[in-house]
Design a protein around this motif. Sequence first.
Motif, PDB file in Angstrom:
ATOM      1  N   GLY A  43     -38.170 -14.878 -31.306  1.00  0.00           N
ATOM      2  CA  GLY A  43     -38.443 -14.945 -29.876  1.00  0.00           C
ATOM      3  C   GLY A  43     -39.898 -14.989 -29.474  1.00  0.00           C
ATOM      4  N   TRP A  44     -40.726 -15.801 -30.154  1.00  0.00           N
ATOM      5  CA  TRP A  44     -42.134 -15.904 -29.767  1.00  0.00           C
ATOM      6  C   TRP A  44     -42.676 -17.305 -29.999  1.00  0.00           C
ATOM      7  CZ3 TRP A  44     -45.184 -17.425 -33.753  1.00  0.00           C
ATOM      8  CH2 TRP A  44     -44.818 -17.052 -35.054  1.00  0.00           C
ATOM      9  N   ALA A  45     -43.784 -17.588 -29.287  1.00  0.00           N
ATOM     10  CA  ALA A  45     -44.549 -18.827 -29.468  1.00  0.00           C
ATOM     11  C   ALA A  45     -46.021 -18.469 -29.345  1.00  0.00           C
ATOM     12  CB  ALA A  45     -44.169 -19.855 -28.407  1.00  0.00           C
ATOM     13  N   ASP A  46     -46.858 -19.081 -30.191  1.00  0.00           N
ATOM     14  CA  ASP A  46     -48.302 -18.845 -30.165  1.00  0.00           C
ATOM     15  C   ASP A  46     -49.030 -20.091 -29.688  1.00  0.00           C
ATOM     16  OD1 ASP A  46     -47.931 -16.303 -31.162  1.00  0.00           O
ATOM     17  OD2 ASP A  46     -48.517 -16.803 -33.214  1.00  0.00           O
ATOM     18  N   PHE A  47     -50.061 -19.861 -28.852  1.00  0.00           N
ATOM     19  CA  PHE A  47     -50.867 -20.937 -28.297  1.00  0.00           C
ATOM     20  C   PHE A  47     -52.334 -20.701 -28.614  1.00  0.00           C
ATOM     21  CE2 PHE A  47     -46.999 -20.933 -25.891  1.00  0.00           C
ATOM     22  CZ  PHE A  47     -46.759 -22.265 -25.605  1.00  0.00           C
ATOM     23  N   ILE A  48     -53.047 -21.797 -28.890  1.00  0.00           N
ATOM     24  CA  ILE A  48     -54.493 -21.749 -29.134  1.00  0.00           C
ATOM     25  C   ILE A  48     -55.199 -21.282 -27.868  1.00  0.00           C
ATOM     26  CG2 ILE A  48     -56.547 -23.164 -29.539  1.00  0.00           C
ATOM     27  CD1 ILE A  48     -54.734 -25.160 -30.998  1.00  0.00           C
ATOM     28  N   LEU A  49     -56.195 -20.420 -28.052  1.00  0.00           N
ATOM     29  CA  LEU A  49     -57.129 -20.090 -26.973  1.00  0.00           C
ATOM     30  C   LEU A  49     -58.381 -20.894 -27.255  1.00  0.00           C
ATOM     31  CD1 LEU A  49     -56.611 -16.255 -26.701  1.00  0.00           C
ATOM     32  CD2 LEU A  49     -55.826 -18.026 -25.132  1.00  0.00           C
ATOM     33  N   PRO A  50     -58.652 -21.953 -26.478  1.00  0.00           N
ATOM     34  CA  PRO A  50     -59.703 -22.915 -26.829  1.00  0.00           C
ATOM     35  C   PRO A  50     -61.101 -22.329 -27.013  1.00  0.00           C
ATOM     36  CG  PRO A  50     -58.694 -23.458 -24.712  1.00  0.00           C
ATOM     37  CD  PRO A  50     -57.981 -22.270 -25.249  1.00  0.00           C
ATOM     38  N   ALA A  51     -61.450 -21.280 -26.306  1.00  0.00           N
ATOM     39  CA  ALA A  51     -62.809 -20.736 -26.416  1.00  0.00           C
ATOM     40  C   ALA A  51     -62.885 -19.570 -27.400  1.00  0.00           C
ATOM     41  CB  ALA A  51     -63.291 -20.279 -25.043  1.00  0.00           C
ATOM     42  N   ASP A  52     -61.788 -19.291 -28.102  1.00  0.00           N
ATOM     43  CA  ASP A  52     -61.762 -18.132 -28.989  1.00  0.00           C
ATOM     44  C   ASP A  52     -61.073 -18.500 -30.294  1.00  0.00           C
ATOM     45  OD1 ASP A  52     -61.391 -15.699 -30.270  1.00  0.00           O
ATOM     46  OD2 ASP A  52     -61.020 -14.637 -28.406  1.00  0.00           O
ATOM     47  N   ASN A  53     -61.842 -18.595 -31.356  1.00  0.00           N
ATOM     48  CA  ASN A  53     -61.277 -18.966 -32.659  1.00  0.00           C
ATOM     49  C   ASN A  53     -60.684 -17.794 -33.415  1.00  0.00           C
ATOM     50  OD1 ASN A  53     -61.985 -21.652 -32.318  1.00  0.00           O
ATOM     51  ND2 ASN A  53     -64.055 -21.278 -33.082  1.00  0.00           N
ATOM     52  N   ALA A  54     -60.692 -16.604 -32.809  1.00  0.00           N
ATOM     53  CA  ALA A  54     -60.218 -15.427 -33.515  1.00  0.00           C
ATOM     54  C   ALA A  54     -58.822 -14.975 -33.075  1.00  0.00           C
ATOM     55  CB  ALA A  54     -61.206 -14.272 -33.324  1.00  0.00           C
ATOM     56  N   TYR A  55     -58.347 -15.463 -31.910  1.00  0.00           N
ATOM     57  CA  TYR A  55     -57.071 -14.990 -31.373  1.00  0.00           C
ATOM     58  C   TYR A  55     -56.199 -16.142 -30.895  1.00  0.00           C
ATOM     59  CZ  TYR A  55     -59.181 -10.376 -31.369  1.00  0.00           C
ATOM     60  OH  TYR A  55     -59.775  -9.214 -31.764  1.00  0.00           O
ATOM     61  N   VAL A  56     -54.897 -15.856 -30.815  1.00  0.00           N
ATOM     62  CA  VAL A  56     -53.931 -16.754 -30.173  1.00  0.00           C
ATOM     63  C   VAL A  56     -53.245 -15.965 -29.064  1.00  0.00           C
ATOM     64  CG1 VAL A  56     -53.501 -18.219 -32.184  1.00  0.00           C
ATOM     65  CG2 VAL A  56     -52.080 -16.184 -31.822  1.00  0.00           C
ATOM     66  N   LEU A  57     -52.732 -16.689 -28.080  1.00  0.00           N
ATOM     67  CA  LEU A  57     -51.933 -16.075 -27.035  1.00  0.00           C
ATOM     68  C   LEU A  57     -50.482 -16.130 -27.481  1.00  0.00           C
ATOM     69  CD1 LEU A  57     -51.684 -14.867 -24.167  1.00  0.00           C
ATOM     70  CD2 LEU A  57     -51.294 -17.209 -23.375  1.00  0.00           C
ATOM     71  N   ARG A  58     -49.859 -14.973 -27.619  1.00  0.00           N
ATOM     72  CA  ARG A  58     -48.442 -14.932 -27.988  1.00  0.00           C
ATOM     73  C   ARG A  58     -47.609 -14.750 -26.725  1.00  0.00           C
ATOM     74  NH1 ARG A  58     -45.987 -12.419 -33.180  1.00  0.00           N
ATOM     75  NH2 ARG A  58     -46.853 -14.414 -33.842  1.00  0.00           N
ATOM     76  N   VAL A  59     -46.573 -15.581 -26.597  1.00  0.00           N
ATOM     77  CA  VAL A  59     -45.606 -15.487 -25.511  1.00  0.00           C
ATOM     78  C   VAL A  59     -44.300 -15.038 -26.158  1.00  0.00           C
ATOM     79  CG1 VAL A  59     -44.390 -16.729 -23.697  1.00  0.00           C
ATOM     80  CG2 VAL A  59     -46.739 -17.377 -24.270  1.00  0.00           C
ATOM     81  N   GLU A  60     -43.740 -13.930 -25.659  1.00  0.00           N
ATOM     82  CA  GLU A  60     -42.501 -13.395 -26.230  1.00  0.00           C
ATOM     83  C   GLU A  60     -41.393 -13.371 -25.187  1.00  0.00           C
ATOM     84  OE1 GLU A  60     -43.051 -10.041 -29.202  1.00  0.00           O
ATOM     85  OE2 GLU A  60     -44.813  -9.838 -27.893  1.00  0.00           O
ATOM     86  N   PHE A  61     -40.164 -13.624 -25.674  1.00  0.00           N
ATOM     87  CA  PHE A  61     -38.969 -13.613 -24.837  1.00  0.00           C
ATOM     88  C   PHE A  61     -37.874 -12.810 -25.491  1.00  0.00           C
ATOM     89  CE2 PHE A  61     -40.918 -17.184 -22.804  1.00  0.00           C
ATOM     90  CZ  PHE A  61     -40.472 -17.065 -21.497  1.00  0.00           C
TER      91      PHE A  61
END
Length: 152
Positions: A43-61
Amino acid sequence: MTSDKDTIQNEQSLRTITYTPIDTGFAFDSFRSDLVAVDWAEGWADFILPADNAYVLRVEFARRSMIRALDEVAFSLESNPNARIGLMPGHFAYRVEGAPFGSSVTKQSWERALGIPLKHYCFVTGDGCLDVLSDFPPRFSLLPLDPHTQFP
């Protein structure tokens, strides 16, 4: 005489789709973002954070979800562009009402089978969008980027 196909296409072109922005709690340019990983069993998807090479935005459902991934062409052809209300340049997350995916026969069948109402959420990037039908709203978090992740 008008065919059933023409009637359906005409109804879809007249449909108004309302996008209500959702605050993720993180500011970023969604146009430069992209989907990098999905695990819908978890139940998750990860998206690139364009200005940050160290983290991703995780969306959970919640696990009771349906997803659909579209590239930018399919998204733009889904409905009459003049019938979209609430889309904002560079915004990422929306609650959607009136879109074909959110009112599909599949969604209605799934709601009957589960006995729960589902809501339509959409996550828009520069390359496309991820549509989700879920009984709970999304949760957002920042996670360290896996150093082995390769981007195209």
